[in-house]
Scaffold this motif. Structure first.
Motif: not given
Length: 158
Positions: A18-40
């Motif tokens: 079941v979906f819980g939450s999400k975060w981040g948008t495209e960009g270069t700022g804190a909390g933004q991503f450009d191709m997030p790949n690995g998660v740990a």
């Protein structure tokens, strides 16, 4: 459990799906991503994300609140050439594989550089695309050496 109604009757999927939450948008700022790949996820619940095209690692709380980021494009200690994957050991240290620098880097949970190893090639300890990474309970580091079609195991240091 959730019930799904379809052609064959009723089936169930575990509530973990079941979906819980999400975060981040495209960009270069804190909390933004450009191709997030690995998660740990660390033992303390912190979430680390390898931000491939921003050449950095970002750290969040388990609720997605930005905590810290480190890394820039380059070949020096603490710099990245396309960080592909990230793993966290039971002691909290963070391991990052790099696609274009052909190496592994180790950091503290705060992002302080500790060590690095690996070069381009086909020999032991060399990579042709360091991909997935995992850390065993005993501290051994396993790396998918993507283009050499193998897994390499590195023993914990003293």
């Amino acid at each position: 459990m959730l019930s799904l109604f379809g052609c064959g009757g009723t089936s169930s999927i575990p509530s973990e799906g079941v979906f819980g939450s999400k975060w981040g948008t495209e960009g270069t700022g804190a909390g933004q991503f450009d191709m997030p790949n690995g998660v740990a996820v660390a033992p303390d619940g912190s979430v680390y994300v390898s931000d491939y095209d921003n050449d950095r690692i970002q750290k969040f709380t388990s609720e997605g609140v930005f905590v810290n980021k480190w890394g820039t494009k380059g070949t020096g200690a603490g710099q990245f050439g396309a960080p592909l994957d990230v793993a966290v050991a039971s002691d909290g240290n963070v391991y990052v594989t790099e696609m274009y620098n052909f190496r592994i880097q180790k950091f503290t949970s705060a992002g302080v550089f500790v060590n690095k190893w690996g070069t381009k090639g086909t020999g032991a300890g060399q990579f042709e695309g360091a991909g997935g990474v995992a850390v065993a309970p005993d501290g051994s580091v396993y790396v998918a050496d993507t283009q050499n079609d193998r897994i390499q195991k590195f023993l914990p240091g003293p």
